[in-house]
Design a protein around this motif. Structure first.
Motif, PDB file in Angstrom:
ATOM      1  N   LYS A  21     -26.247  -1.969  12.289  1.00  0.00           N
ATOM      2  CA  LYS A  21     -27.038  -0.773  12.594  1.00  0.00           C
ATOM      3  C   LYS A  21     -26.956   0.336  11.588  1.00  0.00           C
ATOM      4  O   LYS A  21     -27.778   1.007  11.506  1.00  0.00           O
ATOM      5  CB  LYS A  21     -26.497  -0.234  13.996  1.00  0.00           C
ATOM      6  CG  LYS A  21     -26.769  -1.685  15.213  1.00  0.00           C
ATOM      7  CD  LYS A  21     -26.161  -1.079  16.637  1.00  0.00           C
ATOM      8  CE  LYS A  21     -24.632  -0.651  16.453  1.00  0.00           C
ATOM      9  NZ  LYS A  21     -23.798  -1.978  16.376  1.00  0.00           N
ATOM     10  N   TRP A  22     -25.755   0.821  11.269  1.00  0.00           N
ATOM     11  CA  TRP A  22     -25.568   1.899  10.312  1.00  0.00           C
ATOM     12  C   TRP A  22     -26.059   1.531   9.052  1.00  0.00           C
ATOM     13  O   TRP A  22     -26.597   2.571   8.425  1.00  0.00           O
ATOM     14  CB  TRP A  22     -24.077   2.387  10.400  1.00  0.00           C
ATOM     15  CG  TRP A  22     -23.637   3.009  11.448  1.00  0.00           C
ATOM     16  CD1 TRP A  22     -22.772   2.619  12.336  1.00  0.00           C
ATOM     17  CD2 TRP A  22     -23.994   4.341  11.966  1.00  0.00           C
ATOM     18  NE1 TRP A  22     -22.532   3.628  13.482  1.00  0.00           N
ATOM     19  CE2 TRP A  22     -23.214   4.613  13.023  1.00  0.00           C
ATOM     20  CE3 TRP A  22     -24.930   5.267  11.696  1.00  0.00           C
ATOM     21  CZ2 TRP A  22     -23.271   5.622  13.937  1.00  0.00           C
ATOM     22  CZ3 TRP A  22     -24.999   6.304  12.570  1.00  0.00           C
ATOM     23  CH2 TRP A  22     -24.482   6.579  13.247  1.00  0.00           C
ATOM     24  N   THR A  23     -26.113   0.107   8.516  1.00  0.00           N
ATOM     25  CA  THR A  23     -26.697   0.201   7.351  1.00  0.00           C
ATOM     26  C   THR A  23     -28.324   0.195   7.316  1.00  0.00           C
ATOM     27  O   THR A  23     -28.750   0.680   6.524  1.00  0.00           O
ATOM     28  CB  THR A  23     -26.453  -1.525   7.035  1.00  0.00           C
ATOM     29  OG1 THR A  23     -25.024  -1.696   6.988  1.00  0.00           O
ATOM     30  CG2 THR A  23     -26.985  -1.924   5.788  1.00  0.00           C
ATOM     31  N   LEU A  24     -28.780  -0.140   8.416  1.00  0.00           N
ATOM     32  CA  LEU A  24     -30.365   0.062   8.482  1.00  0.00           C
ATOM     33  C   LEU A  24     -30.556   1.241   8.725  1.00  0.00           C
ATOM     34  O   LEU A  24     -31.746   2.002   8.054  1.00  0.00           O
ATOM     35  CB  LEU A  24     -30.895  -0.700   9.805  1.00  0.00           C
ATOM     36  CG  LEU A  24     -30.788  -2.109   9.841  1.00  0.00           C
ATOM     37  CD1 LEU A  24     -31.240  -2.821  11.241  1.00  0.00           C
ATOM     38  CD2 LEU A  24     -31.643  -2.879   8.504  1.00  0.00           C
ATOM     39  N   VAL A  25     -29.653   2.241   9.488  1.00  0.00           N
ATOM     40  CA  VAL A  25     -29.963   3.722   9.562  1.00  0.00           C
ATOM     41  C   VAL A  25     -29.811   4.332   8.148  1.00  0.00           C
ATOM     42  O   VAL A  25     -30.712   5.030   7.438  1.00  0.00           O
ATOM     43  CB  VAL A  25     -29.024   4.265  10.785  1.00  0.00           C
ATOM     44  CG1 VAL A  25     -29.000   6.045  10.483  1.00  0.00           C
ATOM     45  CG2 VAL A  25     -29.353   3.886  11.909  1.00  0.00           C
ATOM     46  N   ARG A  26     -28.937   3.866   7.107  1.00  0.00           N
ATOM     47  CA  ARG A  26     -28.721   4.447   5.972  1.00  0.00           C
ATOM     48  C   ARG A  26     -30.212   3.982   5.315  1.00  0.00           C
ATOM     49  O   ARG A  26     -30.075   5.096   4.414  1.00  0.00           O
ATOM     50  CB  ARG A  26     -27.634   4.077   5.303  1.00  0.00           C
ATOM     51  CG  ARG A  26     -26.072   4.477   5.990  1.00  0.00           C
ATOM     52  CD  ARG A  26     -24.799   4.658   5.133  1.00  0.00           C
ATOM     53  NE  ARG A  26     -24.500   2.848   5.208  1.00  0.00           N
ATOM     54  CZ  ARG A  26     -23.840   2.451   5.977  1.00  0.00           C
ATOM     55  NH1 ARG A  26     -23.225   3.219   6.829  1.00  0.00           N
ATOM     56  NH2 ARG A  26     -23.380   1.048   5.970  1.00  0.00           N
ATOM     57  N   VAL A 191     -34.328   3.816  15.847  1.00  0.00           N
ATOM     58  CA  VAL A 191     -34.069   2.445  15.153  1.00  0.00           C
ATOM     59  C   VAL A 191     -32.662   2.073  15.647  1.00  0.00           C
ATOM     60  O   VAL A 191     -32.273   1.056  15.811  1.00  0.00           O
ATOM     61  CB  VAL A 191     -34.188   2.679  13.601  1.00  0.00           C
ATOM     62  CG1 VAL A 191     -33.436   1.619  12.804  1.00  0.00           C
ATOM     63  CG2 VAL A 191     -35.727   2.815  13.203  1.00  0.00           C
ATOM     64  N   TYR A 192     -31.697   2.880  15.537  1.00  0.00           N
ATOM     65  CA  TYR A 192     -30.137   2.741  16.095  1.00  0.00           C
ATOM     66  C   TYR A 192     -30.164   2.057  17.242  1.00  0.00           C
ATOM     67  O   TYR A 192     -29.434   1.151  17.572  1.00  0.00           O
ATOM     68  CB  TYR A 192     -29.086   4.007  15.743  1.00  0.00           C
ATOM     69  CG  TYR A 192     -27.834   3.513  16.180  1.00  0.00           C
ATOM     70  CD1 TYR A 192     -27.013   3.125  15.223  1.00  0.00           C
ATOM     71  CD2 TYR A 192     -27.381   3.605  17.445  1.00  0.00           C
ATOM     72  CE1 TYR A 192     -25.659   3.080  15.497  1.00  0.00           C
ATOM     73  CE2 TYR A 192     -26.010   3.447  17.635  1.00  0.00           C
ATOM     74  CZ  TYR A 192     -25.335   3.189  16.829  1.00  0.00           C
ATOM     75  OH  TYR A 192     -23.937   2.711  17.122  1.00  0.00           O
ATOM     76  N   PHE A 193     -30.731   2.653  18.337  1.00  0.00           N
ATOM     77  CA  PHE A 193     -30.673   2.226  19.731  1.00  0.00           C
ATOM     78  C   PHE A 193     -31.514   1.098  19.809  1.00  0.00           C
ATOM     79  O   PHE A 193     -31.090   0.029  20.534  1.00  0.00           O
ATOM     80  CB  PHE A 193     -31.094   3.254  20.701  1.00  0.00           C
ATOM     81  CG  PHE A 193     -30.281   4.365  20.706  1.00  0.00           C
ATOM     82  CD1 PHE A 193     -28.766   4.273  21.366  1.00  0.00           C
ATOM     83  CD2 PHE A 193     -30.544   5.803  20.325  1.00  0.00           C
ATOM     84  CE1 PHE A 193     -28.099   5.389  21.569  1.00  0.00           C
ATOM     85  CE2 PHE A 193     -29.620   6.764  20.663  1.00  0.00           C
ATOM     86  CZ  PHE A 193     -28.458   6.411  21.162  1.00  0.00           C
ATOM     87  N   VAL A 194     -32.541   0.906  19.248  1.00  0.00           N
ATOM     88  CA  VAL A 194     -33.412  -0.289  19.143  1.00  0.00           C
ATOM     89  C   VAL A 194     -32.655  -1.523  18.692  1.00  0.00           C
ATOM     90  O   VAL A 194     -32.456  -2.701  19.297  1.00  0.00           O
ATOM     91  CB  VAL A 194     -34.754  -0.167  18.588  1.00  0.00           C
ATOM     92  CG1 VAL A 194     -35.569  -1.620  18.435  1.00  0.00           C
ATOM     93  CG2 VAL A 194     -35.567   0.695  19.638  1.00  0.00           C
ATOM     94  N   VAL A 195     -32.129  -1.267  17.408  1.00  0.00           N
ATOM     95  CA  VAL A 195     -31.307  -2.338  16.721  1.00  0.00           C
ATOM     96  C   VAL A 195     -30.018  -2.462  17.341  1.00  0.00           C
ATOM     97  O   VAL A 195     -29.630  -3.752  17.597  1.00  0.00           O
ATOM     98  CB  VAL A 195     -31.123  -2.025  15.186  1.00  0.00           C
ATOM     99  CG1 VAL A 195     -30.152  -2.978  14.790  1.00  0.00           C
ATOM    100  CG2 VAL A 195     -32.281  -1.794  14.439  1.00  0.00           C
ATOM    101  N   ALA A 198     -30.867  -4.993  20.328  1.00  0.00           N
ATOM    102  CA  ALA A 198     -31.476  -6.333  19.686  1.00  0.00           C
ATOM    103  C   ALA A 198     -30.352  -7.108  19.180  1.00  0.00           C
ATOM    104  O   ALA A 198     -30.213  -8.277  19.451  1.00  0.00           O
ATOM    105  CB  ALA A 198     -32.422  -6.070  18.591  1.00  0.00           C
ATOM    106  N   LEU A 199     -29.145  -6.528  18.737  1.00  0.00           N
ATOM    107  CA  LEU A 199     -27.962  -7.069  18.131  1.00  0.00           C
ATOM    108  C   LEU A 199     -26.963  -7.082  18.909  1.00  0.00           C
ATOM    109  O   LEU A 199     -25.912  -7.750  18.564  1.00  0.00           O
ATOM    110  CB  LEU A 199     -27.775  -6.399  16.806  1.00  0.00           C
ATOM    111  CG  LEU A 199     -28.783  -6.439  15.768  1.00  0.00           C
ATOM    112  CD1 LEU A 199     -28.439  -5.772  14.607  1.00  0.00           C
ATOM    113  CD2 LEU A 199     -29.276  -7.688  15.560  1.00  0.00           C
ATOM    114  N   ARG A 200     -27.139  -6.790  20.195  1.00  0.00           N
ATOM    115  CA  ARG A 200     -26.106  -6.876  21.272  1.00  0.00           C
ATOM    116  C   ARG A 200     -25.474  -8.013  21.320  1.00  0.00           C
ATOM    117  O   ARG A 200     -24.115  -8.150  21.307  1.00  0.00           O
ATOM    118  CB  ARG A 200     -26.444  -6.115  22.481  1.00  0.00           C
ATOM    119  CG  ARG A 200     -25.135  -5.820  23.480  1.00  0.00           C
ATOM    120  CD  ARG A 200     -25.680  -5.043  24.564  1.00  0.00           C
ATOM    121  NE  ARG A 200     -26.197  -3.574  24.378  1.00  0.00           N
ATOM    122  CZ  ARG A 200     -26.935  -2.609  24.720  1.00  0.00           C
ATOM    123  NH1 ARG A 200     -27.072  -3.015  26.158  1.00  0.00           N
ATOM    124  NH2 ARG A 200     -27.303  -1.730  24.302  1.00  0.00           N
TER     125      ARG A 200
END
Length: 481
Positions: A21-26, A191-195, A198-200
């Protein structure tokens, strides 16, 4: 089942990695910053182009006005003394900081008009003004030549104050950056909350992988709605099922092999005791009888009979040691705890004052099967031999304890825990360089593997060396009850 070494970095190294999640956000932030930088550059360039266009429009309008005045003078509709009609030029709307000039043939400024600076506009920082002037403010100057019948009558030059353009660019950039910052923040949160949603399910996958890495091959993943995750779950479950079956078959084969080895040792010990030991005893008695018979009549034969008695006695002692190694009689006669106490005490007697060997037991071990007792005795025997030869320790402590089988344990089941610790020189190896590979340790590891247990050997918490063994065992008396 797990048979691992404490020096194996795979079991002790803390798990670490990237948070998706944080990787995508970054990455979104980086791409957004690149887009903002490009958009800001385009906007700043557009401000400079707009300033040049405004100067060009003013220069064209003034040039046309003066050209019309020259035509009127040529037709006698106007007086030459009124050229240029600058009052009419002053009626043109100039932007803040903009100037228009009429330059004569000799380069002198004949007429000039400038608009004041808008004091309400935000002031740009000095560094921004310098950077903006260096990068963008190079094409804002506009010049038009006033011609009449092919002859130049003057040069119209329209300029604008660089500070004014920089303030205008800074104002546009500030509004744009504020809007983009809010958009990027909202996008990152979305994006963070959606990912994250999705990745839960991947948290369950990661937990299952960690349990398998710790040796729990019974782990299974649930079904997932996402097709890719469902495929991962199917492959993971198939692999763990096959690995569990293979490991179970291998452990059962190893257990049967080690048990067969113990039975073979017991048979060999019995044969040696019942046959070879009796023959050596008879040989000893016969030699003594011969010595007494010949007496003083044959001194040479008497000495030879004494040597034969000594050789038979030495062979008896060697055979007794071999029988003890093949099948310690204390296990059958005295029980597991008493035999281990005698084993540890024997090592303590062999090293008077150099190393102190101690034994401590916690729990009841009367119901432990004979095969498991033999395994425990062999493991401790090999551990004490290694400590005596290589540790150089002042103290060697052996602890045998009984524990519960755990939540999944059957009735009539328990767990044996064994610890051999010393304060010697340790293994002489750096942590994380793989399992120790001594012959004795390999044999102990095979026994633990046959018992479906856990094995670790490596440096202690402070100094020295520790050997830890833990394995499940079925308790015969409790099972029968």
């Amino acid at each position: 089942m797990t048979a691992a070494n404490a020096d194996d970095g795979a079991a002790s190294t803390p798990r670490s990695g990237l948070d998706l999640k944080w990787t995508l956000v970054r990455r979104i932030v980086v791409m957004a910053l690149l887009c903002v930088t490009g958009g800001a550059g385009f906007a700043l360039h557009d401000v400079a182009v707009e300033a040049g266009r405004q100067n060009q429009e003013v220069a064209v309008a003034v040039e046309r006005h003066l050209s019309v005045q020259l035509i009127r003078i040529g037709r006698g509709l106007d007086l030459i003394e009124r050229f240029p009609d600058w009052d009419a030029v002053l009626k043109f709307a100039l932007r803040p900081g903009q100037c228009v000039q009429l330059i004569g043939a000799e380069g002198e400024v004949r007429n000039s008009s400038c608009a004041g600076i808008d004091e309400r506009a935000p002031t740009a920082p000095p560094w921004f003004e310098r950077v903006y002037r260096a990068l963008f403010f190079d094409r804002s100057l506009a010049e038009r030549t006033v011609l009449y019948r092919g002859e130049p009558k003057g040069l119209i030059r329209a300029t604008i104050d660089p500070a004014t353009v920089a303030e205008r660019a800074w104002s546009d950039l500030s509004r744009m950056l504020g809007l983009w910052a809010m958009m990027i923040g909202a996008l990152c949160a979305l994006v963070y909350f959606v990912v994250d949603h999705a990745l839960r399910p991947t948290a369950g996958i990661l937990a299952g992988i960690n349990r398998v890495a710790e040796g729990d091959l019974s782990t299974r993943l649930p079904a997932f709605r996402l097709r890719e995750l469902q495929r991962i779950s199917q492959v993971f479950n198939d692999l763990t099922q096959k690995l569990q079956a293979t490991t179970s078959d291998r452990a059962e084969f190893a257990r049967k092999l080690v048990d067969a080895q113990e039975r073979e040792r017991r048979l060999i010990a019995r044969e040696l005791h019942d046959d070879v030991a009796q023959r050596l005893t008879a040989l000893n008695c016969l030699a003594r009888s011969i010595g007494k018979s010949v007496g003083a009549a044959a001194p040479e034969a008497s000495r030879e009979s004494d040597e034969l008695v000594a050789m038979a006695s030495g062979a008896m002692r060697s055979l007794r040691d071999t029988l003890t190694y093949l099948r310690p009689p204390e296990i059958d006669d005295l029980g597991l705890v008493s035999s281990l106490q005698e084993l540890v005490a024997g090592h303590d007697r062999q090293a008077p004052g150099a190393t102190r060997f101690t034994f401590r037991s916690e729990g009841a071990f009367e119901d432990v099967p004979a095969e498991a007792c033999a395994h425990i005795y062999r493991i401790i025997q090999e551990g004490l031999n290694n400590a005596s030869r290589h540790a150089g320790a002042d103290n060697v402590a052996v602890t045998l304890s009984e524990g519960a089988a755990g939540p999944s344990g059957d009735r009539g089941s328990g767990r044996i825990h064994l610890l051999i610790a010393d304060d010697g020189v340790g293994s002489g190896r750096e942590p994380g360089r793989g399992p120790l590979a001594g012959v004795g340790l390999i044999g102990m590891r095979e026994r633990v593997y046959a018992l479906s247990g856990e094995f670790s050997a490596g440096p202690g918490p402070d100094r020295g060396f520790e050997l830890r063994v833990s394995f499940p065992v079925r308790l015969e008396a409790r099972e029968a009850a």
